[in-house]
Design a protein around this motif. Structure first.
Motif, PDB file in Angstrom:
ATOM      1  N   ALA A 136      63.924  63.029  96.989  1.00  0.00           N
ATOM      2  CA  ALA A 136      65.252  62.453  96.777  1.00  0.00           C
ATOM      3  C   ALA A 136      65.658  62.641  95.322  1.00  0.00           C
ATOM      4  O   ALA A 136      64.835  62.575  94.422  1.00  0.00           O
ATOM      5  CB  ALA A 136      65.240  60.973  97.125  1.00  0.00           C
ATOM      6  N   GLN A 137      66.913  62.883  95.112  1.00  0.00           N
ATOM      7  CA  GLN A 137      67.401  63.073  93.757  1.00  0.00           C
ATOM      8  C   GLN A 137      67.809  61.743  93.159  1.00  0.00           C
ATOM      9  O   GLN A 137      68.203  60.816  93.875  1.00  0.00           O
ATOM     10  CB  GLN A 137      68.570  64.054  93.753  1.00  0.00           C
ATOM     11  N   SER A 138      67.704  61.651  91.832  1.00  0.00           N
ATOM     12  CA  SER A 138      68.045  60.401  91.159  1.00  0.00           C
ATOM     13  C   SER A 138      68.506  60.679  89.737  1.00  0.00           C
ATOM     14  O   SER A 138      68.212  61.737  89.170  1.00  0.00           O
ATOM     15  CB  SER A 138      66.861  59.436  91.149  1.00  0.00           C
ATOM     16  N   VAL A 139      69.212  59.706  89.173  1.00  0.00           N
ATOM     17  CA  VAL A 139      69.706  59.782  87.802  1.00  0.00           C
ATOM     18  C   VAL A 139      69.397  58.458  87.123  1.00  0.00           C
ATOM     19  O   VAL A 139      69.629  57.394  87.700  1.00  0.00           O
ATOM     20  CB  VAL A 139      71.225  60.032  87.779  1.00  0.00           C
ATOM     21  N   ALA A 140      68.917  58.544  85.891  1.00  0.00           N
ATOM     22  CA  ALA A 140      68.640  57.340  85.124  1.00  0.00           C
ATOM     23  C   ALA A 140      69.456  57.353  83.843  1.00  0.00           C
ATOM     24  O   ALA A 140      69.459  58.346  83.111  1.00  0.00           O
ATOM     25  CB  ALA A 140      67.152  57.240  84.802  1.00  0.00           C
ATOM     26  N   GLN A 141      70.157  56.278  83.604  1.00  0.00           N
ATOM     27  CA  GLN A 141      70.837  56.076  82.328  1.00  0.00           C
ATOM     28  C   GLN A 141      70.184  54.845  81.715  1.00  0.00           C
ATOM     29  O   GLN A 141      70.475  53.719  82.106  1.00  0.00           O
ATOM     30  CB  GLN A 141      72.338  55.874  82.555  1.00  0.00           C
ATOM     31  N   PRO A 142      69.277  55.047  80.780  1.00  0.00           N
ATOM     32  CA  PRO A 142      68.396  53.965  80.334  1.00  0.00           C
ATOM     33  C   PRO A 142      69.077  52.868  79.527  1.00  0.00           C
ATOM     34  O   PRO A 142      68.534  51.779  79.393  1.00  0.00           O
ATOM     35  CB  PRO A 142      67.362  54.700  79.478  1.00  0.00           C
ATOM     36  N   GLU A 143      70.270  53.151  79.010  1.00  0.00           N
ATOM     37  CA  GLU A 143      70.965  52.159  78.191  1.00  0.00           C
ATOM     38  C   GLU A 143      72.158  51.596  78.942  1.00  0.00           C
ATOM     39  O   GLU A 143      73.035  52.343  79.371  1.00  0.00           O
ATOM     40  CB  GLU A 143      71.442  52.801  76.879  1.00  0.00           C
ATOM     41  N   ASP A 144      72.175  50.260  79.093  1.00  0.00           N
ATOM     42  CA  ASP A 144      73.341  49.641  79.717  1.00  0.00           C
ATOM     43  C   ASP A 144      74.558  49.738  78.803  1.00  0.00           C
ATOM     44  O   ASP A 144      75.689  49.855  79.270  1.00  0.00           O
ATOM     45  CB  ASP A 144      73.059  48.175  80.042  1.00  0.00           C
ATOM     46  N   GLN A 145      74.316  49.655  77.494  1.00  0.00           N
ATOM     47  CA  GLN A 145      75.407  49.677  76.535  1.00  0.00           C
ATOM     48  C   GLN A 145      74.973  50.400  75.272  1.00  0.00           C
ATOM     49  O   GLN A 145      73.825  50.287  74.838  1.00  0.00           O
ATOM     50  CB  GLN A 145      75.864  48.249  76.194  1.00  0.00           C
ATOM     51  N   VAL A 146      75.900  51.144  74.717  1.00  0.00           N
ATOM     52  CA  VAL A 146      75.708  51.820  73.436  1.00  0.00           C
ATOM     53  C   VAL A 146      76.822  51.374  72.504  1.00  0.00           C
ATOM     54  O   VAL A 146      78.001  51.432  72.868  1.00  0.00           O
ATOM     55  CB  VAL A 146      75.737  53.352  73.604  1.00  0.00           C
ATOM     56  N   ASN A 147      76.429  50.920  71.321  1.00  0.00           N
ATOM     57  CA  ASN A 147      77.394  50.485  70.317  1.00  0.00           C
ATOM     58  C   ASN A 147      77.383  51.473  69.160  1.00  0.00           C
ATOM     59  O   ASN A 147      76.318  51.842  68.663  1.00  0.00           O
ATOM     60  CB  ASN A 147      77.056  49.090  69.799  1.00  0.00           C
ATOM     61  N   VAL A 148      78.567  51.876  68.724  1.00  0.00           N
ATOM     62  CA  VAL A 148      78.659  52.816  67.618  1.00  0.00           C
ATOM     63  C   VAL A 148      79.926  52.513  66.823  1.00  0.00           C
ATOM     64  O   VAL A 148      80.925  52.028  67.367  1.00  0.00           O
ATOM     65  CB  VAL A 148      78.648  54.266  68.142  1.00  0.00           C
ATOM     66  N   ALA A 149      79.862  52.767  65.536  1.00  0.00           N
ATOM     67  CA  ALA A 149      81.030  52.573  64.689  1.00  0.00           C
ATOM     68  C   ALA A 149      81.940  53.799  64.763  1.00  0.00           C
ATOM     69  O   ALA A 149      81.462  54.935  64.907  1.00  0.00           O
ATOM     70  CB  ALA A 149      80.598  52.332  63.251  1.00  0.00           C
ATOM     71  N   GLU A 150      83.232  53.545  64.674  1.00  0.00           N
ATOM     72  CA  GLU A 150      84.194  54.650  64.696  1.00  0.00           C
ATOM     73  C   GLU A 150      83.881  55.652  63.599  1.00  0.00           C
ATOM     74  O   GLU A 150      83.581  55.271  62.458  1.00  0.00           O
ATOM     75  CB  GLU A 150      85.615  54.112  64.537  1.00  0.00           C
ATOM     76  N   GLY A 151      83.918  56.928  63.963  1.00  0.00           N
ATOM     77  CA  GLY A 151      83.641  57.982  63.003  1.00  0.00           C
ATOM     78  C   GLY A 151      82.189  58.449  63.007  1.00  0.00           C
ATOM     79  O   GLY A 151      81.879  59.532  62.503  1.00  0.00           O
ATOM     80  N   ASN A 152      81.323  57.626  63.580  1.00  0.00           N
ATOM     81  CA  ASN A 152      79.912  58.004  63.663  1.00  0.00           C
ATOM     82  C   ASN A 152      79.648  58.836  64.913  1.00  0.00           C
ATOM     83  O   ASN A 152      80.394  58.745  65.898  1.00  0.00           O
ATOM     84  CB  ASN A 152      79.023  56.767  63.674  1.00  0.00           C
ATOM     85  N   PRO A 153      78.566  59.612  64.918  1.00  0.00           N
ATOM     86  CA  PRO A 153      78.222  60.358  66.133  1.00  0.00           C
ATOM     87  C   PRO A 153      77.703  59.425  67.213  1.00  0.00           C
ATOM     88  O   PRO A 153      77.139  58.361  66.911  1.00  0.00           O
ATOM     89  CB  PRO A 153      77.125  61.320  65.653  1.00  0.00           C
ATOM     90  N   LEU A 154      77.914  59.823  68.466  1.00  0.00           N
ATOM     91  CA  LEU A 154      77.429  59.013  69.579  1.00  0.00           C
ATOM     92  C   LEU A 154      76.599  59.861  70.525  1.00  0.00           C
ATOM     93  O   LEU A 154      76.814  61.076  70.652  1.00  0.00           O
ATOM     94  CB  LEU A 154      78.585  58.356  70.340  1.00  0.00           C
ATOM     95  N   THR A 155      75.641  59.200  71.163  1.00  0.00           N
ATOM     96  CA  THR A 155      74.838  59.826  72.208  1.00  0.00           C
ATOM     97  C   THR A 155      74.681  58.847  73.353  1.00  0.00           C
ATOM     98  O   THR A 155      74.323  57.689  73.133  1.00  0.00           O
ATOM     99  CB  THR A 155      73.439  60.222  71.692  1.00  0.00           C
TER     100      THR A 155
END
Lengths: 116, 114
Positions: free
Chosen positions: B1-20
């Motif tokens: 069976a195929q599956s996807v994991a997104q380990p972070e419920d929330q990501v916080n970043v300041a405007e102008g900074n890089p995000l992942t």
């Protein structure tokens, strides 16, 4: 820009009542999907149509849910009777005919169901 | 069976900074990978996809994603975040030999603060 149309946007109903959602995919899109998205979760496939035929309804609770796409264009998803656990966003999506497995889905705005 | 994991419920970043926003997947066969964005009470909007070829994929609104086969990952990135990027992001996978079923991750909420 062509869009997937869904109605109603919001529906509040009492448990044991019947409810229906309608979807009109982008013109020419033969593949149509119904997804259910519970708050805070990712969408889960309920049923997939290719033209008027059901391709996959393995996750559709068939005792209370039904879906049809009689003329291979628009589609209706019905719940009867509704239960409290059915409260969710119901999303319709379609896919361009030539895209195959590599094609992205185009989603409608969704129908948010609240069962009281 | 195929599956996807997104380990972070929330990501916080300041405007102008890089995000992942992170995504890992599991499929049999070759994966087709997608990112979608969802704004409040709206449907999902397609951002980008990886099918084959260059591991770095560029998409809408300045987003890009890097496919890493050895790590079975497909992380979403943006060099400079905007407040308007705040939304819910979903990673999805489809196998090239498992029919048309598209499996979604649980989603990651991105909060970009001024």
């Amino acid at each position: 820009e062509a869009e997937v149309a869904q109605s109603p946007r919001y529906k509040i109903t009492e448990k044991s009542q019947a409810v229906a959602f309608w979807c009109d995919p982008i013109s020419g899109h033969a593949t149509l999907y119904w997804y259910r998205q519970i708050l805070g979760q990712g969408p889960e496939l309920l049923v997939q149509f290719q033209d008027e035929s059901v391709v996959d309804d393995s996750q559709l609770p068939k005792d209370r849910f039904s879906a049809e796409r009689l003329k291979g264009v628009d589609s209706t998803l019905k719940i009867q009777p509704a239960e409290l656990g059915d409260s969710a966003m119901y999303l319709c999506a379609s896919r361009a005919p030539a895209s195959g497995n590599t094609g992205e889905l185009f989603f409608g705005e969704g129908s948010r169901l609240t069962v009281l | 069976a195929q599956s996807v994991a997104q380990p972070e419920d929330q990501v916080n970043v300041a405007e102008g900074n890089p995000l992942t926003v992170k995504c890992t997947y599991s499929v049999s066969g070759n994966p087709y990978l997608f990112w979608y964005v969802q704004y409040p009470n709206r449907g999902l909007q397609f951002l980008l996809k990886y099918i084959t070829g260059d591991n770095l994929v560029k998409g809408s609104y300045g987003f890009e994603a890097e496919f890493n086969k050895s790590q079975t990952s497909f992380h979403l990135k943006k060099p400079s975040a905007l407040v308007s990027d705040s939304a819910l992001y979903f990673c999805a996978v489809r196998s090239n030999n498992a029919g048309n079923m598209l499996t979604f991750g649980g989603g990651t909420r991105l909060m970009v603060k001024p």
